[in-house]
Motif scaffolding. Structure first.
Motif, PDB file in Angstrom:
ATOM      1  N   THR A  37      38.876  33.385  52.035  1.00 28.65           N
ATOM      2  CA  THR A  37      38.227  33.083  50.755  1.00 28.65           C
ATOM      3  C   THR A  37      38.889  33.861  49.621  1.00 28.65           C
ATOM      4  N   HIS A  38      39.175  33.154  48.542  1.00 30.46           N
ATOM      5  CA  HIS A  38      39.638  33.805  47.306  1.00 30.46           C
ATOM      6  C   HIS A  38      38.390  34.117  46.488  1.00 30.46           C
ATOM      7  N   TRP A  39      38.022  35.384  46.417  1.00 30.02           N
ATOM      8  CA  TRP A  39      36.768  35.787  45.783  1.00 30.02           C
ATOM      9  C   TRP A  39      36.833  35.727  44.268  1.00 30.02           C
ATOM     10  N   ASN A  40      38.005  35.898  43.683  1.00 34.85           N
ATOM     11  CA  ASN A  40      38.189  35.822  42.231  1.00 34.85           C
ATOM     12  C   ASN A  40      37.283  36.797  41.473  1.00 34.85           C
ATOM     13  N   ASN A  41      37.184  38.024  41.998  1.00 38.78           N
ATOM     14  CA  ASN A  41      36.377  39.045  41.340  1.00 38.78           C
ATOM     15  C   ASN A  41      37.020  39.485  40.032  1.00 38.78           C
ATOM     16  N   PRO A  42      36.221  39.879  39.049  1.00 37.60           N
ATOM     17  CA  PRO A  42      36.783  40.360  37.780  1.00 37.60           C
ATOM     18  C   PRO A  42      37.644  41.609  37.980  1.00 37.60           C
ATOM     19  N   THR A  43      38.635  41.759  37.126  1.00 40.91           N
ATOM     20  CA  THR A  43      39.538  42.906  37.147  1.00 40.91           C
ATOM     21  C   THR A  43      38.994  43.985  36.210  1.00 40.91           C
ATOM     22  N   PRO A  44      38.935  45.252  36.677  1.00 44.95           N
ATOM     23  CA  PRO A  44      38.485  46.320  35.781  1.00 44.95           C
ATOM     24  C   PRO A  44      39.574  46.698  34.782  1.00 44.95           C
ATOM     25  N   VAL A  45      39.221  46.679  33.505  1.00 45.19           N
ATOM     26  CA  VAL A  45      40.119  47.061  32.417  1.00 45.19           C
ATOM     27  C   VAL A  45      39.494  48.250  31.700  1.00 45.19           C
ATOM     28  N   LEU A  46      40.322  49.224  31.371  1.00 46.80           N
ATOM     29  CA  LEU A  46      39.860  50.423  30.676  1.00 46.80           C
ATOM     30  C   LEU A  46      40.234  50.322  29.212  1.00 46.80           C
ATOM     31  N   ALA A  47      39.354  50.775  28.340  1.00 47.61           N
ATOM     32  CA  ALA A  47      39.602  50.733  26.894  1.00 47.61           C
ATOM     33  C   ALA A  47      39.252  52.082  26.287  1.00 47.61           C
ATOM     34  N   ALA A  48      40.061  52.484  25.297  1.00 48.85           N
ATOM     35  CA  ALA A  48      39.830  53.759  24.624  1.00 48.85           C
ATOM     36  C   ALA A  48      39.685  53.558  23.128  1.00 48.85           C
ATOM     37  N   ILE A  49      38.591  54.071  22.589  1.00 43.93           N
ATOM     38  CA  ILE A  49      38.447  54.229  21.143  1.00 43.93           C
ATOM     39  C   ILE A  49      38.999  55.621  20.880  1.00 43.93           C
TER      40      ILE A  49
END
Length: 183
Positions: A37-49
Motif C-alpha cells: 500500500t502507498h500510504w501517501n502520508n503528509p511530509t513534515p516541513v519545518l518553517a522558521a520566523i
C-alpha cells in the motif's frame, strides 16, 4: 497526487483499490498482486520566523520563485532529527545564521502540497549568507509584514497576533501578482 506508479516490492503497476482498514473501507493506491500500500502520508516541513537582533524578521526568496515572492525559511525534516534540531539546521544551511533560541508557533496543514508545517519562532544571530537555494532576502519590521493566504502565511499571522499585531494579508490581487510566474 501520486508519485508511485509501480510496486516497489514486485514491480506490478499500482491500482486504486479499496481495502478494509482500522477506520473502515479505504481506497488507496495498492499493488493488486502483493497488496503493498502507498500510504501517501503528509511530509513534515519545518518553517522558521527568523527574528534578527534588531527585532526585524527575515524573509527570503527561493531561486525558483518570482522576484516579488518572499517567505519564511523552510525545509524538510530529515530522518534521525527532532523538529527543533531540523529547524536549527535549516536556518544555518540556508542563511548561515545561528539560532540563539526557538519556540513553537504552531502546526499547519498544507494539503495542496501534502505537507504538515511545523513553524517556529527563531531568534537568530550572525551575518546572513544565503545558500544557493536562495537568491535574496529582506528584513521587515513587524508593522511591514504582510501574510499570504496559505501554509506558512498562517503561521506568520498567528505569530504576529501573539505579539499584539493584527496581521494584514495580501489581497487576492496582490497575492496573484507576487506569485505571477510561479505556476
Amino acid at each position: 497526487m501520486m508519485d508511485w506508479t509501480y510496486c516497489p516490492r514486485c514491480a506490478t503497476e499500482l491500482a486504486l483499490l479499496a481495502a478494509e482498514e482500522d477506520g473502515g473501507l479505504k481506497e488507496r493506491w495498492r499493488c493488486p498482486v502483493c497488496r503493498w500500500t502507498h500510504w501517501n502520508n503528509p511530509t513534515p516541513v519545518l518553517a522558521a520566523i527568523v527574528e534578527m537582533d534588531d527585532g526585524r524578521v527575515l524573509l527570503a526568496r527561493n531561486a525558483a520563485w518570482p522576484a516579488k515572492m518572499f517567505a519564511l525559511i523552510t525545509g524538510f525534516m530529515e530522518a534521525g532529527e527532532s523538529p527543533q534540531e531540523g529547524i536549527v539546521r535549516e536556518v544555518k544551511e540556508e542563511t548561515n545564521l545561528d539560532v540563539a533560541s526557538l519556540s513553537l508557533v504552531g502546526v499547519y496543514d498544507f494539503q495542496r502540497m501534502n505537507q504538515v508545517i511545523i513553524a517556529y519562532d527563531v531568534q537568530a544571530t550572525g551575518e546572513v549568507r544565503l545558500s544557493s537555494e536562495l537568491v535574496d532576502y529582506r528584513l521587515y519590521a513587524l508593522h511591514e509584514l504582510k501574510c499570504w493566504p496559505a501554509g506558512t502565511g498562517y503561521a506568520l499571522a498567528d505569530w504576529l497576533r501573539a505579539r499584539g499585531h493584527e496581521p494584514v494579508f495580501f489581497t487576492e490581487a496582490e497575492d496573484a501578482e507576487r506569485r505571477r510566474g510561479l505556476e
